[in-house]
Write a protein that holds these residues in place. Sequence first.
Motif, short mmCIF file in Angstrom:
data_model
loop_
_atom_site.label_atom_id
_atom_site.label_comp_id
_atom_site.label_asym_id
_atom_site.label_seq_id
_atom_site.Cartn_x
_atom_site.Cartn_y
_atom_site.Cartn_z
N PRO A 19 0.79 -1.23 0.00
CA PRO A 19 0.00 0.00 0.00
C PRO A 19 0.83 1.28 0.00
N PHE A 20 2.10 1.20 0.33
CA PHE A 20 3.00 2.35 0.32
C PHE A 20 4.26 1.94 -0.43
N SER A 21 4.16 1.80 -1.74
CA SER A 21 5.22 1.14 -2.50
C SER A 21 6.51 1.95 -2.63
N GLY A 22 6.46 3.24 -2.41
CA GLY A 22 7.70 4.03 -2.44
C GLY A 22 8.47 3.85 -3.73
N LEU A 23 9.67 3.33 -3.64
CA LEU A 23 10.53 3.16 -4.81
C LEU A 23 10.23 1.88 -5.59
N GLY A 24 9.30 1.08 -5.11
CA GLY A 24 8.89 -0.11 -5.86
C GLY A 24 9.73 -1.34 -5.66
N THR A 25 10.59 -1.36 -4.65
CA THR A 25 11.48 -2.49 -4.43
C THR A 25 10.70 -3.78 -4.19
#
Length: 66
Positions: A19-25
């Motif tokens: 839900p909070f993927s940020g940089l997508g790691t």
Amino acid sequence: MKFCIKAAHINSEDVVIDPFSGLGTTLVEANLQNVSSIGFEAHPFFYDISQAKIFPILDTENIKYL
């Protein structure tokens, strides 16, 4: 992330939701492990970075430089 996916016994029939993927790691690692993933990111900058990591440009000959 690879360790977390394996430790949770997630397999290819499962879906990882970040839900909070940020940089997508997390999404990238899930894809590398052949696991479907869904991510949400509200910040446009981080969204753009995660898109570049998940869908890299493979045909660099057709990129036009400014």
